[in-house]
Each structure stands twice: as structure tokens, then as C-alpha cells.
Design a protein around this motif. Structure first.
Motif, PDB file in Angstrom:
ATOM      1  N   GLU A 158     -27.639 -18.663  49.071  1.00  0.00           N
ATOM      2  CA  GLU A 158     -26.516 -19.087  48.228  1.00  0.00           C
ATOM      3  C   GLU A 158     -26.167 -17.994  47.215  1.00  0.00           C
ATOM      4  OE1 GLU A 158     -25.193 -22.938  45.516  1.00  0.00           O
ATOM      5  OE2 GLU A 158     -27.308 -22.557  45.923  1.00  0.00           O
ATOM      6  N   TYR A 159     -27.191 -17.376  46.643  1.00  0.00           N
ATOM      7  CA  TYR A 159     -26.953 -16.306  45.666  1.00  0.00           C
ATOM      8  C   TYR A 159     -26.233 -15.128  46.329  1.00  0.00           C
ATOM      9  CZ  TYR A 159     -27.873 -12.731  42.147  1.00  0.00           C
ATOM     10  OH  TYR A 159     -27.726 -11.727  41.207  1.00  0.00           O
ATOM     11  N   ARG A 160     -26.661 -14.762  47.513  1.00  0.00           N
ATOM     12  CA  ARG A 160     -26.019 -13.642  48.222  1.00  0.00           C
ATOM     13  C   ARG A 160     -24.567 -13.969  48.549  1.00  0.00           C
ATOM     14  NH1 ARG A 160     -30.739 -12.051  52.677  1.00  0.00           N
ATOM     15  NH2 ARG A 160     -32.256 -11.204  51.176  1.00  0.00           N
ATOM     16  N   GLN A 161     -24.319 -15.207  48.948  1.00  0.00           N
ATOM     17  CA  GLN A 161     -22.954 -15.612  49.279  1.00  0.00           C
ATOM     18  C   GLN A 161     -22.069 -15.591  48.042  1.00  0.00           C
ATOM     19  OE1 GLN A 161     -22.537 -19.605  50.838  1.00  0.00           O
ATOM     20  NE2 GLN A 161     -20.760 -19.035  52.061  1.00  0.00           N
ATOM     21  N   LEU A 162     -22.621 -16.089  46.943  1.00  0.00           N
ATOM     22  CA  LEU A 162     -21.846 -16.063  45.696  1.00  0.00           C
ATOM     23  C   LEU A 162     -21.542 -14.626  45.278  1.00  0.00           C
ATOM     24  CD1 LEU A 162     -23.598 -18.866  43.594  1.00  0.00           C
ATOM     25  CD2 LEU A 162     -21.238 -18.872  44.407  1.00  0.00           C
ATOM     26  N   SER A 163     -22.519 -13.741  45.445  1.00  0.00           N
ATOM     27  CA  SER A 163     -22.326 -12.344  45.058  1.00  0.00           C
ATOM     28  C   SER A 163     -21.194 -11.693  45.845  1.00  0.00           C
ATOM     29  CB  SER A 163     -23.612 -11.538  45.289  1.00  0.00           C
ATOM     30  OG  SER A 163     -24.654 -12.030  44.481  1.00  0.00           O
ATOM     31  N   LEU A 164     -21.044 -12.110  47.096  1.00  0.00           N
ATOM     32  CA  LEU A 164     -20.008 -11.520  47.947  1.00  0.00           C
ATOM     33  C   LEU A 164     -18.642 -12.172  47.755  1.00  0.00           C
ATOM     34  CD1 LEU A 164     -21.981 -11.171  51.323  1.00  0.00           C
ATOM     35  CD2 LEU A 164     -21.233  -9.307  49.826  1.00  0.00           C
ATOM     36  N   LEU A 165     -18.628 -13.484  47.542  1.00  0.00           N
ATOM     37  CA  LEU A 165     -17.367 -14.217  47.617  1.00  0.00           C
ATOM     38  C   LEU A 165     -16.847 -14.764  46.291  1.00  0.00           C
ATOM     39  CD1 LEU A 165     -18.142 -16.248  50.871  1.00  0.00           C
ATOM     40  CD2 LEU A 165     -16.943 -14.064  50.673  1.00  0.00           C
ATOM     41  N   TYR A 166     -17.731 -14.982  45.334  1.00  0.00           N
ATOM     42  CA  TYR A 166     -17.305 -15.653  44.099  1.00  0.00           C
ATOM     43  C   TYR A 166     -16.616 -14.651  43.167  1.00  0.00           C
ATOM     44  CZ  TYR A 166     -17.437 -19.159  40.385  1.00  0.00           C
ATOM     45  OH  TYR A 166     -17.098 -20.080  39.428  1.00  0.00           O
ATOM     46  N   ARG A 167     -15.359 -14.926  42.834  1.00  0.00           N
ATOM     47  CA  ARG A 167     -14.577 -14.003  42.013  1.00  0.00           C
ATOM     48  C   ARG A 167     -13.914 -14.700  40.823  1.00  0.00           C
ATOM     49  NH1 ARG A 167     -17.284 -11.071  44.309  1.00  0.00           N
ATOM     50  NH2 ARG A 167     -16.771  -9.284  45.634  1.00  0.00           N
ATOM     51  N   GLN A 168     -14.448 -15.805  40.377  1.00  0.00           N
ATOM     52  CA  GLN A 168     -13.905 -16.525  39.245  1.00  0.00           C
ATOM     53  C   GLN A 168     -14.272 -15.823  37.937  1.00  0.00           C
ATOM     54  OE1 GLN A 168     -11.779 -19.091  39.623  1.00  0.00           O
ATOM     55  NE2 GLN A 168     -12.019 -18.747  41.842  1.00  0.00           N
ATOM     56  N   PRO A 169     -13.567 -16.150  36.843  1.00  0.00           N
ATOM     57  CA  PRO A 169     -13.841 -15.490  35.549  1.00  0.00           C
ATOM     58  C   PRO A 169     -15.285 -15.646  35.074  1.00  0.00           C
ATOM     59  CG  PRO A 169     -11.748 -16.649  35.474  1.00  0.00           C
ATOM     60  CD  PRO A 169     -12.385 -17.029  36.769  1.00  0.00           C
ATOM     61  N   ASP A 170     -15.930 -16.729  35.453  1.00  0.00           N
ATOM     62  CA  ASP A 170     -17.315 -16.958  35.019  1.00  0.00           C
ATOM     63  C   ASP A 170     -18.338 -16.403  36.013  1.00  0.00           C
ATOM     64  OD1 ASP A 170     -16.805 -18.746  37.036  1.00  0.00           O
ATOM     65  OD2 ASP A 170     -17.804 -20.443  36.068  1.00  0.00           O
ATOM     66  N   ARG A 171     -17.911 -15.462  36.846  1.00  0.00           N
ATOM     67  CA  ARG A 171     -18.769 -14.918  37.898  1.00  0.00           C
ATOM     68  C   ARG A 171     -20.106 -14.430  37.348  1.00  0.00           C
ATOM     69  NH1 ARG A 171     -19.221 -11.852  42.672  1.00  0.00           N
ATOM     70  NH2 ARG A 171     -20.364  -9.902  42.369  1.00  0.00           N
ATOM     71  N   ASP A 172     -20.079 -13.621  36.307  1.00  0.00           N
ATOM     72  CA  ASP A 172     -21.325 -13.051  35.777  1.00  0.00           C
ATOM     73  C   ASP A 172     -22.276 -14.138  35.280  1.00  0.00           C
ATOM     74  OD1 ASP A 172     -20.406 -10.540  36.367  1.00  0.00           O
ATOM     75  OD2 ASP A 172     -19.726 -10.084  34.329  1.00  0.00           O
ATOM     76  N   ALA A 173     -21.725 -15.130  34.585  1.00  0.00           N
ATOM     77  CA  ALA A 173     -22.560 -16.213  34.058  1.00  0.00           C
ATOM     78  C   ALA A 173     -23.172 -17.042  35.193  1.00  0.00           C
ATOM     79  CB  ALA A 173     -21.727 -17.112  33.142  1.00  0.00           C
ATOM     80  N   VAL A 174     -22.374 -17.312  36.219  1.00  0.00           N
ATOM     81  CA  VAL A 174     -22.857 -18.105  37.358  1.00  0.00           C
ATOM     82  C   VAL A 174     -23.961 -17.356  38.093  1.00  0.00           C
ATOM     83  CG1 VAL A 174     -22.235 -19.015  39.626  1.00  0.00           C
ATOM     84  CG2 VAL A 174     -20.727 -19.404  37.677  1.00  0.00           C
TER      85      VAL A 174
END
Length: 217
Positions: A158-174
Motif C-alpha cells: 500500500e505504501y509503495r502504491q501511494l508513493s507512485l500514485l497519490y498526488r494530493q496536497p497532503d501527500r507528504d503527511a499521508v
């Protein structure tokens, strides 16, 4: 039935026959027939007892053979699983620096323990309380460790997927929060790894002693 019952039984029968003869000596053909019938009945009882004793002894031998084979199989299963675990994962967990997370997808399954799962009822027949406890404890810890690795696998994926795909403003915090969860979970993996190492060492030593003591000549 304990061994050595034959001699006391023979003495008892002789005493009964002697007492019966004294009480009713042979004086006629009818007495002879009665005595033949009585002796025949006693011999039938003795034969039945002998058959039961042999069946009991055979069953006991079969049970002992089954338990010995089970303990030997448990030892082999644990040793094999432990050897495989020690090829890469055990050293990697031990070398994991404090504060890091275990960034590895480790394919594991509880189906590994075929011997134990198919013969768990035999554990209760082992005549050594410490060995029984060691078997149950080791497999319990092993299954807990496997489930923990499965959860860590999901968290890492899940962490790897978020690192690749998650681009929301709170990306760093998430991502930071997920990484913190992985770091906390890594400490649990290290604790379980240490516990299973001790449990396996104890079980292998205990099974070796038990097998040597119960080996059938």
C-alpha cells in the motif's frame, strides 16, 4: 494391562481348582464331566484374557510408533521451515536498523505446517508436558509471525502504491504517517523473530532428547 499378569493369574487358577477339588472330589463320571466343563470354561476365559492382552499390547505399540513418527516429523518440519526462513529473512530482520521499516514483500503462508495441522490431536498423546507445551508454543508463534509478515506485506504494498500514485496536497503527511506505521510494525516483527528463534532452538533440542529416549530398537 501391565506386563507380568500371567503368573499371578495362573497361581489364582490353581488355587481355585485346588479349593474346588477339595470341596467336590471326583467320585463319578458325572463329576468328571463337570470338571472337564469347568476346566474348559477356565481355559476359554484364559484364552480371552490372553487375546485381549495381546490386542492391548499391539495397540500400545502402534500408538507409541505413531507418536514417535509424529514427533520426528514435527522436528523435521520445524527444522525445514526454520532453515528456509534463515536463508534471507531472519538475517534481514536482525540487521534491520532501529527506526527503519521492513521494506520487503515476503510471500508466506500458514499452509506450511502440514504435519502439525493434520496431526495436532496427537500432541496430547506425547508423554512429556514440556515437549507438548514447546510444540504448541512454537507453532503458535510461527503462525503469529506469518500473519504479521502478511500484514506487513499489505502495508508495504500500500505504501509503495501511494508513493507512485497519490498526488494530493497532503501527500507528504499521508506517506509519513504510513511510514511511521511500518516502523512501529517492524519493531513487532523483530520481537516475534527473536521469540521464534528461542522457541525453535528449544523445540529442536527437546525433540532430539525425546526421540533418543523413545527410539524403538
Amino acid at each position: 494391562m501391565k506386563a507380568g499378569w500371567e503368573a499371578p493369574l495362573a497361581v489364582l487358577i490353581l488355587v481355585i481348582l485346588a479349593a474346588a477339588f477339595n470341596a467336590k472330589p471326583v467320585q463319578s463320571a458325572a463329576d468328571i464331566a463337570a470338571w472337564v466343563q469347568s476346566v474348559g470354561s477356565l481355559l476359554a476365559i484364559i484364552a480371552a484374557i490372553g487375546i485381549y492382552a495381546k490386542q492391548y499390547k499391539d495397540k500400545k505399540t502402534d500408538d507409541e510408533t505413531e507418536i514417535l513418527a509424529f514427533v520426528e516429523a514435527i522436528r523435521d518440519e520445524v527444522q525445514t521451515a526454520w532453515d528456509g526462513y534463515c536463508l534471507e529473512i531472519h538475517p534481514a530482520i536482525n540487521a534491520l536498523p532501529s527506526g527503519d521499516y521492513f521494506d520487503v514483500i515476503y510471500p508466506v503462508s500458514t499452509d506450511t505446517f502440514t504435519i502439525y495441522d493434520n496431526g495436532a490431536s496427537i500432541v496430547g498423546k506425547i508423554d512429556d508436558a514440556e515437549l507438548r507445551n514447546s510444540v504448541v508454543k512454537t507453532y503458535g508463534l510461527a503462525k503469529s509471525l506469518i500473519l504479521s509478515f502478511q500484514l506487513n506485506n499489505s502495508m508495504v504494498a500500500e505504501y509503495r502504491q501511494l508513493s507512485l500514485l497519490y498526488r494530493q496536497p497532503d501527500r507528504d503527511a499521508v506517506l509519513s504517517a504510513r511510514a511511521d506505521s511500518l516502523r512501529i510494525y517492524a519493531s513487532k516483527l523483530k520481537e516475534l523473530d527473536s521469540a521464534i528463534a528461542d522457541a525453535v532452538a528449544g523445540l529442536l533440542a527437546r525433540t532430539g532428547e525425546w526421540v533418543a529416549k523413545h527410539a524403538i530398537p
